[in-house]
Design a protein around this motif. Structure first.
Motif, PDB file in Angstrom:
ATOM      1  N   LEU A 129       0.882  -1.163   0.000  1.00  0.00           N
ATOM      2  CA  LEU A 129       0.000   0.000   0.000  1.00  0.00           C
ATOM      3  C   LEU A 129       0.917   1.210   0.000  1.00  0.00           C
ATOM      4  O   LEU A 129       1.770   1.356   0.888  1.00  0.00           O
ATOM      5  N   CYS A 130       0.793   2.049  -1.027  1.00  0.00           N
ATOM      6  CA  CYS A 130       1.666   3.214  -1.126  1.00  0.00           C
ATOM      7  C   CYS A 130       0.844   4.445  -1.488  1.00  0.00           C
ATOM      8  O   CYS A 130      -0.298   4.330  -1.935  1.00  0.00           O
ATOM      9  N   ASP A 131       1.457   5.605  -1.291  1.00  0.00           N
ATOM     10  CA  ASP A 131       0.775   6.833  -1.687  1.00  0.00           C
ATOM     11  C   ASP A 131       1.074   7.119  -3.157  1.00  0.00           C
ATOM     12  O   ASP A 131       1.764   6.345  -3.827  1.00  0.00           O
ATOM     13  N   ASP A 132       0.555   8.225  -3.646  1.00  0.00           N
ATOM     14  CA  ASP A 132       0.703   8.549  -5.060  1.00  0.00           C
ATOM     15  C   ASP A 132       2.119   8.970  -5.457  1.00  0.00           C
ATOM     16  O   ASP A 132       2.396   9.183  -6.634  1.00  0.00           O
ATOM     17  N   LEU A 133       3.015   9.063  -4.487  1.00  0.00           N
ATOM     18  CA  LEU A 133       4.423   9.346  -4.772  1.00  0.00           C
ATOM     19  C   LEU A 133       5.300   8.106  -4.623  1.00  0.00           C
ATOM     20  O   LEU A 133       6.520   8.181  -4.772  1.00  0.00           O
ATOM     21  N   GLY A 134       4.691   6.973  -4.290  1.00  0.00           N
ATOM     22  CA  GLY A 134       5.435   5.734  -4.140  1.00  0.00           C
ATOM     23  C   GLY A 134       5.989   5.489  -2.759  1.00  0.00           C
ATOM     24  O   GLY A 134       6.797   4.578  -2.558  1.00  0.00           O
ATOM     25  N   GLU A 135       5.572   6.281  -1.779  1.00  0.00           N
ATOM     26  CA  GLU A 135       6.010   6.072  -0.397  1.00  0.00           C
ATOM     27  C   GLU A 135       5.201   4.924   0.212  1.00  0.00           C
ATOM     28  O   GLU A 135       3.969   4.919   0.154  1.00  0.00           O
ATOM     29  N   VAL A 136       5.886   3.971   0.808  1.00  0.00           N
ATOM     30  CA  VAL A 136       5.239   2.797   1.386  1.00  0.00           C
ATOM     31  C   VAL A 136       4.478   3.180   2.656  1.00  0.00           C
ATOM     32  O   VAL A 136       5.036   3.799   3.557  1.00  0.00           O
ATOM     33  N   VAL A 137       3.211   2.793   2.713  1.00  0.00           N
ATOM     34  CA  VAL A 137       2.379   2.976   3.900  1.00  0.00           C
ATOM     35  C   VAL A 137       2.350   1.672   4.689  1.00  0.00           C
ATOM     36  O   VAL A 137       2.489   1.667   5.906  1.00  0.00           O
TER      37      VAL A 137
END
Length: 146
Positions: A45-53
């Motif tokens: 699950l990541c945000d729209d910038l590719g940062e892992v949540v």
């Protein structure tokens, strides 16, 4: 009761007991359940910038998938076959049916849009990622962030 039915019940029962009010832990448990059920290489699950949540899988697979997921999610359907070649570093020979990308809409959060991405060879990949999206939405709307 058949042996398969018993196994399915055990998995369901165990999953129902493995819950958490902590958002990070609950997301991990949800993704881990889907990954184990389908023997996925990675689910993230990541945000729209590719940062892992939240994620489950080998670190290199997770990071690479998270980095590419926003770009792939924005790729037109007719171009996706060519676009997944960018994942071949970590997932050699990956084919279109072996990746599922889904937007995650969270009604109560003001954060960035999120994407749930999974890689594996299950013919039920898309269905289970859809199922996981519902779980992720429920978790985010009902748990606390620590």
């Amino acid at each position: 009761m058949s042996e398969q039915a018993m196994n399915d019940y055990q998995v369901w029962s165990e999953r129902r007991q493995r819950r958490s009010q902590d958002r990070d832990e609950a997301l991990h448990l949800q993704l881990d359940y889907v990954r184990q059920r389908l023997a996925l290489s990675a689910i993230v699950l990541c945000d729209d910038l590719g940062e892992v949540v939240a994620s489950v899988g080998q670190d290199a697979h997770v990071e690479h998938l998270a980095t590419q997921a926003p770009w792939l999610a924005a790729t037109p359907e007719w171009e996706i076959k060519n676009s997944i070649t960018y994942l071949w570093d970590q997932f050699p020979g990956l084919k279109r049916g072996q990746i599922a990308l889904r937007p995650v809409q969270i009604a109560c959060e003001n954060g960035p849009p999120m994407i749930l991405a999974g890689v594996g060879e299950s013919r039920h990949l898309g269905e289970w990622v859809d199922h996981a999206v519902v779980g992720v939405q429920r978790i985010i709307s009902t748990t606390t962030l620590n």
